[in-house]
Scaffold this motif. Structure first.
Motif, PDB file in Angstrom:
ATOM      1  N   UNK A   1       9.806  50.184 131.811  1.00  0.00           N
ATOM      2  CA  UNK A   1       9.985  51.586 131.440  1.00  0.00           C
ATOM      3  C   UNK A   1      10.496  52.391 132.628  1.00  0.00           C
ATOM      4  N   UNK A   2       9.889  52.184 133.789  1.00  0.00           N
ATOM      5  CA  UNK A   2      10.296  52.920 134.987  1.00  0.00           C
ATOM      6  C   UNK A   2      11.734  52.585 135.372  1.00  0.00           C
ATOM      7  N   UNK A   3      12.099  51.319 135.285  1.00  0.00           N
ATOM      8  CA  UNK A   3      13.462  50.918 135.648  1.00  0.00           C
ATOM      9  C   UNK A   3      14.482  51.500 134.677  1.00  0.00           C
ATOM     10  N   UNK A   4      14.125  51.600 133.404  1.00  0.00           N
ATOM     11  CA  UNK A   4      15.017  52.226 132.435  1.00  0.00           C
ATOM     12  C   UNK A   4      15.229  53.703 132.761  1.00  0.00           C
ATOM     13  N   UNK A   5      14.157  54.404 133.093  1.00  0.00           N
ATOM     14  CA  UNK A   5      14.259  55.828 133.407  1.00  0.00           C
ATOM     15  C   UNK A   5      15.042  56.034 134.701  1.00  0.00           C
TER      16      UNK A   5
ATOM     17  N   UNK B   1      19.191  58.728 121.641  1.00  0.00           N
ATOM     18  CA  UNK B   1      19.769  58.024 120.502  1.00  0.00           C
ATOM     19  C   UNK B   1      18.671  57.499 119.586  1.00  0.00           C
ATOM     20  N   UNK B   2      19.013  57.342 118.302  1.00  0.00           N
ATOM     21  CA  UNK B   2      18.008  56.889 117.345  1.00  0.00           C
ATOM     22  C   UNK B   2      17.551  55.467 117.610  1.00  0.00           C
ATOM     23  N   UNK B   3      18.364  54.651 118.263  1.00  0.00           N
ATOM     24  CA  UNK B   3      17.973  53.283 118.564  1.00  0.00           C
ATOM     25  C   UNK B   3      17.335  53.121 119.925  1.00  0.00           C
ATOM     26  N   UNK B   4      17.042  54.217 120.605  1.00  0.00           N
ATOM     27  CA  UNK B   4      16.437  54.235 121.943  1.00  0.00           C
ATOM     28  C   UNK B   4      17.401  53.786 123.036  1.00  0.00           C
ATOM     29  N   UNK B   5      18.032  52.601 122.857  1.00  0.00           N
ATOM     30  CA  UNK B   5      18.978  52.115 123.861  1.00  0.00           C
ATOM     31  C   UNK B   5      18.318  51.624 125.137  1.00  0.00           C
ATOM     32  N   UNK B   6      17.019  51.308 125.087  1.00  0.00           N
ATOM     33  CA  UNK B   6      16.357  50.793 126.280  1.00  0.00           C
ATOM     34  C   UNK B   6      16.803  49.361 126.560  1.00  0.00           C
TER      35      UNK B   6
ATOM     36  N   UNK C   1       5.513  48.631 132.104  1.00  0.00           N
ATOM     37  CA  UNK C   1       5.568  47.892 130.837  1.00  0.00           C
ATOM     38  C   UNK C   1       7.016  47.697 130.406  1.00  0.00           C
ATOM     39  N   UNK C   2       7.270  46.604 129.695  1.00  0.00           N
ATOM     40  CA  UNK C   2       8.598  46.337 129.153  1.00  0.00           C
ATOM     41  C   UNK C   2       8.697  46.902 127.729  1.00  0.00           C
ATOM     42  N   UNK C   3       9.913  47.207 127.275  1.00  0.00           N
ATOM     43  CA  UNK C   3      10.067  47.793 125.937  1.00  0.00           C
ATOM     44  C   UNK C   3       9.361  47.009 124.840  1.00  0.00           C
ATOM     45  N   UNK C   4       9.338  45.678 124.927  1.00  0.00           N
ATOM     46  CA  UNK C   4       8.698  44.865 123.884  1.00  0.00           C
ATOM     47  C   UNK C   4       7.183  45.081 123.845  1.00  0.00           C
ATOM     48  N   UNK C   5       6.632  45.642 124.914  1.00  0.00           N
ATOM     49  CA  UNK C   5       5.196  45.883 124.987  1.00  0.00           C
ATOM     50  C   UNK C   5       4.815  47.286 124.516  1.00  0.00           C
TER      51      UNK C   5
ATOM     52  N   UNK D   1       4.913  50.527 121.654  1.00  0.00           N
ATOM     53  CA  UNK D   1       5.074  50.866 120.240  1.00  0.00           C
ATOM     54  C   UNK D   1       6.387  51.626 120.056  1.00  0.00           C
ATOM     55  N   UNK D   2       6.772  51.819 118.798  1.00  0.00           N
ATOM     56  CA  UNK D   2       8.011  52.543 118.532  1.00  0.00           C
ATOM     57  C   UNK D   2       7.995  53.957 119.092  1.00  0.00           C
ATOM     58  N   UNK D   3       6.866  54.640 118.927  1.00  0.00           N
ATOM     59  CA  UNK D   3       6.754  55.997 119.439  1.00  0.00           C
ATOM     60  C   UNK D   3       6.787  56.044 120.957  1.00  0.00           C
ATOM     61  N   UNK D   4       6.152  55.073 121.601  1.00  0.00           N
ATOM     62  CA  UNK D   4       6.154  55.020 123.059  1.00  0.00           C
ATOM     63  C   UNK D   4       7.552  54.732 123.590  1.00  0.00           C
ATOM     64  N   UNK D   5       8.248  53.804 122.950  1.00  0.00           N
ATOM     65  CA  UNK D   5       9.621  53.490 123.373  1.00  0.00           C
ATOM     66  C   UNK D   5      10.521  54.706 123.237  1.00  0.00           C
ATOM     67  N   UNK D   6      10.328  55.476 122.169  1.00  0.00           N
ATOM     68  CA  UNK D   6      11.130  56.686 121.969  1.00  0.00           C
ATOM     69  C   UNK D   6      10.866  57.693 123.087  1.00  0.00           C
ATOM     70  N   UNK D   7       9.611  57.774 123.531  1.00  0.00           N
ATOM     71  CA  UNK D   7       9.273  58.712 124.600  1.00  0.00           C
ATOM     72  C   UNK D   7       9.820  58.248 125.952  1.00  0.00           C
ATOM     73  N   UNK D   8       9.859  56.934 126.179  1.00  0.00           N
ATOM     74  CA  UNK D   8      10.498  56.427 127.405  1.00  0.00           C
ATOM     75  C   UNK D   8      11.983  56.772 127.396  1.00  0.00           C
ATOM     76  N   UNK D   9      12.617  56.604 126.241  1.00  0.00           N
ATOM     77  CA  UNK D   9      14.031  56.960 126.128  1.00  0.00           C
ATOM     78  C   UNK D   9      14.238  58.453 126.381  1.00  0.00           C
ATOM     79  N   UNK D  10      13.277  59.268 125.949  1.00  0.00           N
ATOM     80  CA  UNK D  10      13.360  60.709 126.206  1.00  0.00           C
ATOM     81  C   UNK D  10      13.226  60.989 127.695  1.00  0.00           C
ATOM     82  N   UNK D  11      12.308  60.301 128.366  1.00  0.00           N
ATOM     83  CA  UNK D  11      12.169  60.471 129.815  1.00  0.00           C
ATOM     84  C   UNK D  11      13.466  60.100 130.525  1.00  0.00           C
TER      85      UNK D  11
END
Length: 264
Positions: free
Chosen positions: A100-104, A89-94, A138-142, A144-154
Motif C-alpha cells: 500500500x505504501x509503495x503504491x501511494x 478510478x473505479x478499478x483502483x489501479x493498484x 500490506x499488499x492489495x490482495x490482503x 478488502x475492497x473498501x480498503x483498496x479503494x481508500x489506498x487508491x484515494x491516498x
C-alpha cells in the motif's frame, strides 16, 4: 485575495467517439471547494466527459478549461496540468506486487525529487488521512475492497492536487464500504480545501454529500441544480432515472454497444 474563478469551466462542448457524437452542447461551471455529482445511466457519456477534463479526448467543438487554463494538447503541458488533478478510478489501479505504501509513493517518486525519508513520511500522512496507516506494508490482495479503494484515494492525493475526480468510486463496494468512502470524500474535500467531481450512477449514496448535481442522458445535460431540486423534480426523464424505471424517455438499449464504442 482568494481565487473565486471556477476550477472547471466547460462551454458548449461537443465530444465525438467512434465517428459519432457522444455528448453535445455541454456547458458546466464547477466552483472551487464544491462537490459536484455527475449522474447518469450507464452508457450516457459520463466517463467520456472525464476524458475531456484530463485531456485524453480532444473536443470536437467548444472549450474545456481546468485549473484556470484551457486543457492543453502538447504532451509536456498536459502532463504538468495532470499533476493538479487527482483521479480515483473505479478499478483502483493498484499494482499488486507493491505494498500500500509503495503504491501511494509512486506519484511522489515519479514527479518529485524528494528524499526517500520524506517520501515515506508523506506516504504515511496520506494513509493516515484515509484511516489506513496501519496497512502501509500490506499488499492489495490482503485488503478488502473498501480498503483498496481508500489506498487508491491516498495515492490520488499524493501530490496534493486541488481537483479530485472520482470515476464510479463505489463500484463493487458493499453498502457499509460505500458509506465509508463517501464520508471520506466529504471529509477530505472540506479539510483539505479540495474540489471534487464524482461521476457515478449511485444516486442515493452520492447526493447527500454533493453541493450540486448534474444529470447526463440522451447525449446532453438534462438537469443541473441542487440535490434537493433534483429529488423534487417531476420531469419524467429524471423520475425514470432516480426510480430505476425500465420504461421512459431514457432508452434501455446501450448506445455504447450499438456503436461498438465505450462511452460509459
Amino acid at each position: 485575495m482568494p481565487d473565486t474563478s471556477p476550477i472547471v469551466r466547460i462551454d458548449h462542448l461537443r465530444l465525438d467517439r467512434g465517428g459519432r457524437t457522444v455528448l453535445r452542447d455541454i456547458t458546466l461551471s464547477v466552483p472551487r471547494g464544491s462537490i459536484v455529482a455527475v449522474l447518469g445511466p450507464s452508457g450516457s457519456g459520463k466517463s467520456t466527459l472525464l476524458s475531456a477534463l484530463t485531456g485524453e479526448l480532444a473536443p470536437t467543438s467548444g472549450t474545456v478549461e481546468v485549473l484556470g487554463q484551457p486543457v492543453p494538447r502538447a504532451q509536456r503541458a498536459l502532463l504538468e496540468l495532470r499533476k493538479g488533478i487527482g483521479v480515483l478510478l473505479q478499478g483502483n489501479g493498484l499494482l499488486t506486487d507493491l505494498t500500500a505504501a509503495e503504491n501511494v509513493a509512486l506519484p511522489l517518486r515519479m514527479h518529485t525529487r524528494l528524499p526517500p525519508a520524506l517520501i515515506r513520511r508523506l506516504v504515511l500522512m496520506k494513509l493516515h488521512a484515509v484511516g489506513l496507516r496501519a496497512a502501509a506494508d500490506a499488499y492489495p490482495r490482503e485488503l478488502s475492497g473498501g480498503m483498496a479503494r481508500r489506498v487508491a484515494l491516498a495515492r490520488a492525493l499524493a501530490l496534493d492536487p486541488p481537483l479530485m475526480i472520482y470515476d464510479e468510486p463505489l463500484t463493487g463496494l458493499d453498502p457499509i464500504a460505500s458509506g465509508v468512502v463517501m464520508d471520506l470524500v466529504k471529509r477530505l474535500n472540506d479539510s483539505l480545501g479540495l474540489t471534487s467531481i464524482i461521476v457515478t450512477h449511485h444516486v442515493h449514496e452520492t447526493l447527500p454529500i454533493a453541493d450540486h448535481a448534474v444529470v447526463i442522458a440522451n447525449g446532453g445535460i438534462v438537469f443541473s441544480g441542487t440535490p434537493s431540486a433534483l429529488e423534487a423534480s417531476t420531469d419524467p426523464l429524471i423520475r425514470q432515472f432516480l426510480n430505476g424505471e425500465p420504461d421512459g424517455p431514457i432508452p434501455f438499449e446501450s448506445a455504447a454497444f450499438n456503436s461498438r464504442a465505450e462511452v460509459a
